[in-house]
Write a protein that holds these residues in place. Structure first.
Motif, PDB file in Angstrom:
ATOM      1  N   UNK A  31       0.846  -1.193   0.000  1.00  0.00           N
ATOM      2  CA  UNK A  31       0.000   0.000   0.000  1.00  0.00           C
ATOM      3  C   UNK A  31       0.881   1.243   0.000  1.00  0.00           C
ATOM      4  N   UNK A  32       0.447   2.303  -0.685  1.00  0.00           N
ATOM      5  CA  UNK A  32       1.250   3.527  -0.678  1.00  0.00           C
ATOM      6  C   UNK A  32       1.334   4.121   0.723  1.00  0.00           C
ATOM      7  N   UNK A  33       2.430   4.795   0.968  1.00  0.00           N
ATOM      8  CA  UNK A  33       2.616   5.444   2.261  1.00  0.00           C
ATOM      9  C   UNK A  33       3.102   4.498   3.340  1.00  0.00           C
ATOM     10  N   UNK A  34       3.599   3.344   2.976  1.00  0.00           N
ATOM     11  CA  UNK A  34       4.066   2.376   3.952  1.00  0.00           C
ATOM     12  C   UNK A  34       5.553   2.547   4.235  1.00  0.00           C
ATOM     13  N   UNK A  35       6.080   3.767   4.086  1.00  0.00           N
ATOM     14  CA  UNK A  35       7.485   4.024   4.356  1.00  0.00           C
ATOM     15  C   UNK A  35       8.404   3.523   3.261  1.00  0.00           C
ATOM     16  N   UNK A  36       7.911   3.421   2.046  1.00  0.00           N
ATOM     17  CA  UNK A  36       8.700   2.930   0.917  1.00  0.00           C
ATOM     18  C   UNK A  36       8.706   3.992  -0.179  1.00  0.00           C
ATOM     19  N   UNK A  37       9.653   3.882  -1.098  1.00  0.00           N
ATOM     20  CA  UNK A  37       9.642   4.793  -2.246  1.00  0.00           C
ATOM     21  C   UNK A  37       9.095   4.026  -3.447  1.00  0.00           C
ATOM     22  N   UNK A  38       7.882   4.343  -3.869  1.00  0.00           N
ATOM     23  CA  UNK A  38       7.240   3.583  -4.945  1.00  0.00           C
ATOM     24  C   UNK A  38       7.881   3.866  -6.302  1.00  0.00           C
ATOM     25  N   UNK A  39       7.958   2.825  -7.133  1.00  0.00           N
ATOM     26  CA  UNK A  39       8.438   2.983  -8.499  1.00  0.00           C
ATOM     27  C   UNK A  39       7.287   3.055  -9.494  1.00  0.00           C
ATOM     28  N   UNK A  40       6.154   2.454  -9.142  1.00  0.00           N
ATOM     29  CA  UNK A  40       5.000   2.447 -10.042  1.00  0.00           C
ATOM     30  C   UNK A  40       3.741   2.202  -9.216  1.00  0.00           C
ATOM     31  N   UNK A  41       2.677   2.930  -9.528  1.00  0.00           N
ATOM     32  CA  UNK A  41       1.395   2.729  -8.853  1.00  0.00           C
ATOM     33  C   UNK A  41       0.524   1.838  -9.732  1.00  0.00           C
ATOM     34  N   UNK A  42       0.147   0.670  -9.207  1.00  0.00           N
ATOM     35  CA  UNK A  42      -0.719  -0.238  -9.952  1.00  0.00           C
ATOM     36  C   UNK A  42      -2.128   0.338 -10.025  1.00  0.00           C
ATOM     37  N   UNK A  43      -2.681   0.351 -11.218  1.00  0.00           N
ATOM     38  CA  UNK A  43      -4.041   0.848 -11.417  1.00  0.00           C
ATOM     39  C   UNK A  43      -5.035  -0.299 -11.313  1.00  0.00           C
ATOM     40  N   UNK A  44      -6.304   0.021 -11.240  1.00  0.00           N
ATOM     41  CA  UNK A  44      -7.345  -1.006 -11.104  1.00  0.00           C
ATOM     42  C   UNK A  44      -7.257  -1.994 -12.265  1.00  0.00           C
ATOM     43  N   UNK A  45      -7.256  -3.270 -11.958  1.00  0.00           N
ATOM     44  CA  UNK A  45      -7.221  -4.319 -12.962  1.00  0.00           C
ATOM     45  C   UNK A  45      -5.823  -4.744 -13.370  1.00  0.00           C
ATOM     46  N   UNK A  46      -4.783  -4.000 -12.951  1.00  0.00           N
ATOM     47  CA  UNK A  46      -3.418  -4.355 -13.338  1.00  0.00           C
ATOM     48  C   UNK A  46      -2.848  -5.415 -12.403  1.00  0.00           C
ATOM     49  N   UNK A  47      -1.992  -6.247 -12.982  1.00  0.00           N
ATOM     50  CA  UNK A  47      -1.255  -7.239 -12.198  1.00  0.00           C
ATOM     51  C   UNK A  47       0.171  -7.238 -12.695  1.00  0.00           C
ATOM     52  N   UNK A  48       1.062  -7.859 -11.953  1.00  0.00           N
ATOM     53  CA  UNK A  48       2.480  -7.807 -12.306  1.00  0.00           C
ATOM     54  C   UNK A  48       3.057  -9.206 -12.448  1.00  0.00           C
ATOM     55  N   UNK A  49       4.149  -9.292 -13.209  1.00  0.00           N
ATOM     56  CA  UNK A  49       4.898 -10.529 -13.331  1.00  0.00           C
ATOM     57  C   UNK A  49       6.373 -10.164 -13.493  1.00  0.00           C
ATOM     58  N   UNK A  50       7.259 -10.978 -12.955  1.00  0.00           N
ATOM     59  CA  UNK A  50       8.687 -10.691 -12.999  1.00  0.00           C
ATOM     60  C   UNK A  50       9.273 -11.025 -14.363  1.00  0.00           C
ATOM     61  N   UNK A  51      10.205 -10.194 -14.815  1.00  0.00           N
ATOM     62  CA  UNK A  51      10.986 -10.444 -16.027  1.00  0.00           C
ATOM     63  C   UNK A  51      12.452 -10.531 -15.634  1.00  0.00           C
ATOM     64  N   UNK A  63      -5.268  -2.573 -21.873  1.00  0.00           N
ATOM     65  CA  UNK A  63      -4.208  -1.676 -22.328  1.00  0.00           C
ATOM     66  C   UNK A  63      -2.951  -2.472 -22.652  1.00  0.00           C
ATOM     67  N   UNK A  64      -2.027  -1.880 -23.418  1.00  0.00           N
ATOM     68  CA  UNK A  64      -0.771  -2.582 -23.722  1.00  0.00           C
ATOM     69  C   UNK A  64       0.058  -2.799 -22.451  1.00  0.00           C
ATOM     70  N   UNK A  65       0.921  -3.816 -22.446  1.00  0.00           N
ATOM     71  CA  UNK A  65       1.759  -4.063 -21.263  1.00  0.00           C
ATOM     72  C   UNK A  65       2.827  -2.989 -21.096  1.00  0.00           C
ATOM     73  N   UNK A  66       3.337  -2.880 -19.854  1.00  0.00           N
ATOM     74  CA  UNK A  66       4.391  -1.926 -19.519  1.00  0.00           C
ATOM     75  C   UNK A  66       5.496  -2.680 -18.802  1.00  0.00           C
ATOM     76  N   UNK A  67       6.715  -2.185 -18.926  1.00  0.00           N
ATOM     77  CA  UNK A  67       7.850  -2.734 -18.192  1.00  0.00           C
ATOM     78  C   UNK A  67       8.343  -1.657 -17.237  1.00  0.00           C
ATOM     79  N   UNK A  68       8.507  -2.018 -15.962  1.00  0.00           N
ATOM     80  CA  UNK A  68       8.987  -1.096 -14.931  1.00  0.00           C
ATOM     81  C   UNK A  68      10.420  -1.503 -14.579  1.00  0.00           C
ATOM     82  N   UNK A  69      11.328  -0.521 -14.603  1.00  0.00           N
ATOM     83  CA  UNK A  69      12.745  -0.749 -14.302  1.00  0.00           C
ATOM     84  C   UNK A  69      13.065  -0.250 -12.896  1.00  0.00           C
ATOM     85  N   UNK A  70      14.158  -0.741 -12.302  1.00  0.00           N
ATOM     86  CA  UNK A  70      14.505  -0.348 -10.930  1.00  0.00           C
ATOM     87  C   UNK A  70      14.768   1.146 -10.752  1.00  0.00           C
ATOM     88  N   UNK A  71      15.144   1.850 -11.827  1.00  0.00           N
ATOM     89  CA  UNK A  71      15.396   3.287 -11.699  1.00  0.00           C
ATOM     90  C   UNK A  71      14.117   4.115 -11.848  1.00  0.00           C
TER      91      UNK A  71
END
Length: 86
Positions: A31-51, A63-71
């Protein structure tokens, strides 16, 4: 007619989640605000998988897929047009 459980009634299933890197380098969602620095906010219906260890793919049903990088970069793939042959 069954009643909604307390969690459903309060809307906990729709709470926003953010992707972040944990101290050990693993990807986490919380959840946001849990003392972490977020890299991406998941929107309704989105899920993630590791690459691999350094990227996460975010998938959305409409919607088309997105790739989130550590930076913090987010790369969105353009939709592929449907070719009509014949």
């Amino acid at each position: 007619m069954p009643f909604a459980s307390g969690r459903e009634r309060l809307g906990y299933g729709a709470m926003p989640q953010v992707l972040h890197r944990a101290g050990d380098g693993s990807w986490r969602s919380s959840q946001p605000g849990a003392g972490i620095s977020p890299l991406y906010r998941l929107k309704a219906g989105e899920r993630r998988t590791l690459l691999g260890d350094d990227r996460v793919m975010v998938l959305h049903p409409d919607r088309p897929p997105k790739v989130v990088y550590p930076d913090g970069r987010v790369e969105e793939f353009a939709p592929t047009p449907i070719s009509r042959s014949g």
